[in-house]
Design an enzyme around this catalytic site. Structure first.
Site: not given
Ligand SMILES: CCCCCCC[C@H](O)CC(=O)SCCNC(=O)CCNC(=O)[C@H](O)C(C)(C)COP(=O)([O-])OP(=O)([O-])OC[C@H]1O[C@@H](n2cnc3c(N)ncnc32)[C@H](O)[C@@H]1OP(=O)([O-])[O-]
Length: 289
Positions: A140, A97, A163, A143
Site C-alpha cells: 500500500g 497496509a 502482498e 500504491e
Molecule cells: C493508499 C491506499 C493503500 C491501500 C493498501 C491496501 C492493500 C495493499 O495492497 C496491501 C498491503 O499493503 S499488505 C502489506 C505489504 N507490505 C509488506 O508486506 C511489508 C512488510 N514489512 C516488511 O517486510 C519489513 O518490515 C521491511 C522489509 C519493510 C523492513 O524490515 P526491517 O527493517 O527488518 O524492519 P521490521 O523490524 O520488519 O519492522 C519494524 C516494525 O515495523 C512493523 N511493520 C513493518 N511493516 C509493517 C506493516 N506493513 N504492517 C504492520 N507493521 C509493520 C514491524 O512489525 C516492526 O514492528 P515491531 O513491533 O518492532 O515488530
C-alpha cells in the site's frame, strides 16, 4: 474554524491508542491540531504532509489514512496552497497496509464495508500531489505513492508489491497503476515474486520521475512543488486532469478534450499575464484567475 468528524472503520483500530474523533483544525492558519499519525506544514504555496508512524515504518492504518485524506482535502480547498508533498521518514515512505490490523479481517466484512475504499481519497484531490519517497515504499505504500501525481525518490528508496508473500494480492492499484507505469514484464515479475526494485531501477522503468541523494530528496521535492504551485492554478489543474484522462480515454477523445481545455484557458487573466510577461521579458505574476 470548522470541525472534521472522522469515524474509524474498525471497532478497535490497532494502530490507535485513543479515538480519532472531532479533530478541529484551522484552515486559514493552515495548521492542523491533534493529528496523531501525520504532520503538516506549509512553505509558501506548498503543503507538506509527513506520514508519522515510525514504530511501524508508517504502515497504513485506518486512522492514518483518515487523517491524511482530511488534510489533503483541506489543502485542496485552501486558495493559498497550489501543490502538496506527501513524504515519510528516511527509513520508510510506508511499508504497506498495516498487516497486524488486517490479519483478523474476513471476506464478508471487507466486502460489506468496502474495505480500503475510504483510503483512496488521494485520487480525488485536484491539486498536484508529489510523493517524496525515501526508504521502503511497499504494498500500500507503493500504491499510495502511485496515487500521487509525481514520484521523486531518494537514491536508497525501495519499491515493491510484496502482498503475494502474505497470501494476498495488491488491493489499491499495485496490479493496475504499477503495470501502466512499468509495463507487463516488470509488473508481473514484481507482483508475482514480491521482489523489490531500487530507486534507479524504478526511474529507468518509468515509475519514478527523478532520483535525488536521499538527504536532498525532500528539499528537491518541495522545490519542484513550489515551481508547480507558482504557475496559474487553472492551467495546472487542467494539465493534471488531462494527463490522468489519457489513461482512461481513447486518443481521439483525449486530444479533443485537450484542445477544448487549451481553448478555454484563453479566457483566464493568467493567460494574458503569462504571455504579456513573456513579451516584456519579466516574470509572470499569476493570480490564479
Ligand atoms: C493508499 C491506499 C493503500 C491501500 C493498501 C491496501 C492493500 C495493499 O495492497 C496491501 C498491503 O499493503 S499488505 C502489506 C505489504 N507490505 C509488506 O508486506 C511489508 C512488510 N514489512 C516488511 O517486510 C519489513 O518490515 C521491511 C522489509 C519493510 C523492513 O524490515 P526491517 O527493517 O527488518 O524492519 P521490521 O523490524 O520488519 O519492522 C519494524 C516494525 O515495523 C512493523 N511493520 C513493518 N511493516 C509493517 C506493516 N506493513 N504492517 C504492520 N507493521 C509493520 C514491524 O512489525 C516492526 O514492528 P515491531 O513491533 O518492532 O515488530
Amino acid at each position: 474554524m470548522f470541525a472534521a468528524t472522522v469515524r474509524p472503520l474498525f471497532a478497535r483500530p490497532l494502530c490507535s491508542a485513543r479515538p480519532v474523533q472531532n479533530r478541529a483544525f484551522s484552515a486559514s492558519a493552515r495548521a492542523f491540531k491533534e493529528f496523531e499519525y501525520i504532520k503538516t506544514e506549509t512553505k509558501g504555496r506548498v503543503a507538506i504532509l509527513t506520514l508519522n508512524r515510525p514504530k511501524a515504518l508508517n504502515a497504513l492504518c485506518t486512522p492514518l489514512m483518515t487523517e491524511l485524506n482530511a488534510a489533503l482535502r483541506t489543502f485542496d480547498a485552501d486558495p493559498n496552497i497550489g501543490a502538496m508533498v506527501v513524504t515519510g521518514s528516511e527509513k520508510a515512505f510506508a511499508a504497506g497496509a498495516d498487516i497486524k490490523e488486517m490479519s483478523t479481517l474476513n471476506f464478508v466484512d471487507n466486502f460489506k464495508n468496502n474495505f480500503i475504499e475510504d483510503w483512496t481519497g488521494v485520487t480525488k484531490i485536484r491539486k498536484p500531489i508529489v510523493a517524496a519517497v525515501n526508504g521502503f515504499a511497499l504494498g500500500g505504500g507503493c500504491e499510495l505513492a502511485m496515487m500521487c501525481d509525481i514520484i521523486y525518490a531518494g537514491d536508497r528508496a525501495k519499491f515493491g508489491q510484496p502482498e503475494i508473500k502474505l497470501g494476498i494480492i495488491p488491493g489499491a492499484g499495485g496490479t493496475q497503476r504499477f503495470t501502466q507505469a512499468v509495463g507487463k514484464a516488470k509488473a508481473m515479475h514484481m507482483v508475482l515474486t514480491g521482489d523489490m526494485m531500487t530507486a534507479a531501477e524504478a526511474e529507468t522503468a518509468g515509475l519514478v520521475a527523478k532520483v535525488y541523494p536521499a538527504a536532498e530528496l525532500l528539499e528537491k521535492a518541495i522545490q519542484n512543488a513550489e515551481t508547480i504551485a507558482g504557475y496559474s492554478l487553472p492551467s495546472v489543474l487542467m494539465a493534471k486532469e488531462l494527463v490522468d484522462a489519457s489513461f482512461e480515454m481513447p486518443l481521439a477523445q483525449g486530444l479533443l478534450f485537450e484542445r477544448r481545455l487549451f481553448h478555454s484557458l484563453f479566457a483566464t487573466k493568467d493567460q494574458k499575464e503569462g504571455m504579456s510577461a513573456f513579451a516584456a521579458k519579466r516574470k509572470a505574476d499569476f493570480t490564479h484567475e
